[in-house]
Each structure stands twice: as structure tokens, then as C-alpha cells.
Design a protein around this motif. Structure first.
Motif, mmCIF file in Angstrom:
data_model
loop_
_atom_site.group_PDB
_atom_site.id
_atom_site.type_symbol
_atom_site.label_atom_id
_atom_site.label_comp_id
_atom_site.label_asym_id
_atom_site.label_seq_id
_atom_site.Cartn_x
_atom_site.Cartn_y
_atom_site.Cartn_z
ATOM 1 N N ALA A 139 18.396 0.358 -10.904
ATOM 2 C CA ALA A 139 18.491 0.905 -9.542
ATOM 3 C C ALA A 139 17.129 1.413 -9.071
ATOM 4 N N THR A 140 16.388 2.055 -9.954
ATOM 5 C CA THR A 140 15.054 2.559 -9.600
ATOM 6 C C THR A 140 14.116 1.411 -9.259
ATOM 7 N N LEU A 141 14.163 0.360 -10.053
ATOM 8 C CA LEU A 141 13.312 -0.804 -9.767
ATOM 9 C C LEU A 141 13.648 -1.427 -8.422
ATOM 10 N N ILE A 142 14.926 -1.549 -8.132
ATOM 11 C CA ILE A 142 15.336 -2.122 -6.842
ATOM 12 C C ILE A 142 14.797 -1.274 -5.696
ATOM 13 N N LEU A 143 14.948 0.041 -5.811
ATOM 14 C CA LEU A 143 14.478 0.931 -4.745
ATOM 15 C C LEU A 143 12.959 0.889 -4.587
ATOM 16 N N LEU A 144 12.237 0.759 -5.698
ATOM 17 C CA LEU A 144 10.777 0.724 -5.624
ATOM 18 C C LEU A 144 10.236 -0.566 -5.001
ATOM 19 N N TYR A 145 11.077 -1.589 -4.918
ATOM 20 C CA TYR A 145 10.633 -2.864 -4.344
ATOM 21 C C TYR A 145 11.343 -3.206 -3.024
ATOM 22 N N MET A 146 11.990 -2.224 -2.413
ATOM 23 C CA MET A 146 12.561 -2.439 -1.084
ATOM 24 C C MET A 146 11.400 -2.613 -0.100
ATOM 25 N N PRO A 147 11.612 -3.270 1.035
ATOM 26 C CA PRO A 147 10.515 -3.529 1.971
ATOM 27 C C PRO A 147 9.731 -2.273 2.388
ATOM 28 N N SER A 148 10.436 -1.180 2.681
ATOM 29 C CA SER A 148 9.707 0.032 3.103
ATOM 30 C C SER A 148 8.898 0.605 1.938
ATOM 31 N N SER A 149 9.406 0.480 0.729
ATOM 32 C CA SER A 149 8.657 0.933 -0.443
ATOM 33 C C SER A 149 7.428 0.066 -0.678
ATOM 34 N N ASN A 150 7.606 -1.243 -0.553
ATOM 35 C CA ASN A 150 6.464 -2.166 -0.691
ATOM 36 C C ASN A 150 5.367 -1.820 0.299
ATOM 37 N N ASN A 151 5.747 -1.613 1.540
ATOM 38 C CA ASN A 151 4.756 -1.284 2.575
ATOM 39 C C ASN A 151 4.038 0.017 2.243
ATOM 40 N N TRP A 152 4.772 1.002 1.753
ATOM 41 C CA TRP A 152 4.171 2.293 1.443
ATOM 42 C C TRP A 152 3.175 2.179 0.283
ATOM 43 N N PHE A 153 3.555 1.445 -0.768
ATOM 44 C CA PHE A 153 2.663 1.298 -1.915
ATOM 45 C C PHE A 153 1.435 0.462 -1.576
ATOM 46 N N LYS A 154 1.594 -0.507 -0.699
ATOM 47 C CA LYS A 154 0.470 -1.410 -0.392
ATOM 48 C C LYS A 154 -0.412 -0.915 0.752
ATOM 49 N N SER A 155 -0.009 0.149 1.447
ATOM 50 C CA SER A 155 -0.858 0.688 2.501
ATOM 51 C C SER A 155 -2.000 1.476 1.885
ATOM 52 N N ASP A 156 -3.057 1.638 2.602
ATOM 53 C CA ASP A 156 -4.307 2.323 2.181
ATOM 54 C C ASP A 156 -5.293 1.371 1.639
#
Length: 135
Positions: free
Chosen positions: A118-135
Motif C-alpha cells: 500500500a505504501t509503494l502504491i501511494l508513493l507512486y501515485m501521480p501527485s506523489s510522482n510530481n512532488w518527488f520529481k519537482s525541484d
């Protein structure tokens, strides 16, 4: 960085990332409690110094990884994914029945792996992807 300066960063964290981090730290706490339980029921008890050293190493690294994921470090999310895949493969394909000490350990092992997915799924949701890849 002061707590007041960090507050906007915390508020911008996507819901899925916040939820995944909470699940990660709760799972880590449960793992720690189960590892203490397992230490006390083992006969004969292994060397306390060796066990303490392994606990500090493992849980220290796991806490570090969780805090880095919370600090928007994509490498920490990728490293957690790699470790999770190895953990899931071990759970699914290695005969753990001979090493499981009690029924409670079996239940917690299942729950921890469920939370891990469940944690892995949440960490790779679109909004999570955008947050990790921003900056």
C-alpha cells in the motif's frame, strides 16, 4: 531551517505522500515491537550486544530513509522500492514457515507486507510522482 520556515513544505506535501509516510513509520514501529518480542521468546537468547547493534543499524537506516522520503528525496523513494521488492520476493518465494516462531509473528509479517504494498502504491501515485520529481 527553522520549524516555522519548514511549515509551508509540510503543507505542500500531497495527501498520498503524507499517508504513505505515516504508514511507513507505523509499520516500522510495529516491526520494532515484534523484533523485541521475538528476541525475548528465542531460546537461547542471542547476544544482546549483537542484537542491539543490528537493531540500531537497521532501524536507524530505516528511519533515515523515511525522513529523506519526507524531505522530497526521490533517491530514497527508489531505494525503498528496491528494498521492498526484495522483501516481498522473500515473503512470497522463500519458505518462511520453518523460521516463524509464533502465530503473532506470522500475522505481523503479513500485515507489514500488506502495508508495504500500500505504501509503494501511494508513493507512486501521480501527485506523489510530481512532488518527488519537482525541484
Amino acid at each position: 531551517m527553522t520549524a516555522k520556515a519548514r511549515w509551508p513544505l509540510i503543507m505542500k506535501k500531497p495527501f498520498y505522500v503524507k499517508t504513505a509516510l505515516i504508514m511507513y513509520f507505523v509499520s516500522l514501529a510495529i516491526s520494532f515491537v515484534v523484533s523485541i518480542y521475538n528476541y525475548w521468546i528465542l531460546e537461547p537468547n542471542p547476544s544482546f550486544f549483537i542484537v542491539l547493534l543490528s537493531w540500531v543499524s537497521f532501524f536507524g537506516f530505516a528511519l533515515f530513509l523515511g525522513f529523506k522520503m519526507g524531505s522530497k528525496k526521490n533517491w530514497a523513494r527508489i531505494l525503498y522500492t528496491v528494498f521492498s521488492i526484495f522483501s516481498l520476493a522473500t515473503y512470497l518465494f522463500v519458505d518462511m514457515e520453518s523460521q516463524i516462531v509464533s502465530e503473532i509473528e506470522r500475522v505481523f509479517l503479513f500485515l507489514n507486507n500488506f502495508v508495504l504494498v500500500a505504501t509503494l502504491i501511494l508513493l507512486y501515485m501521480p501527485s506523489s510522482n510530481n512532488w518527488f520529481k519537482s525541484d
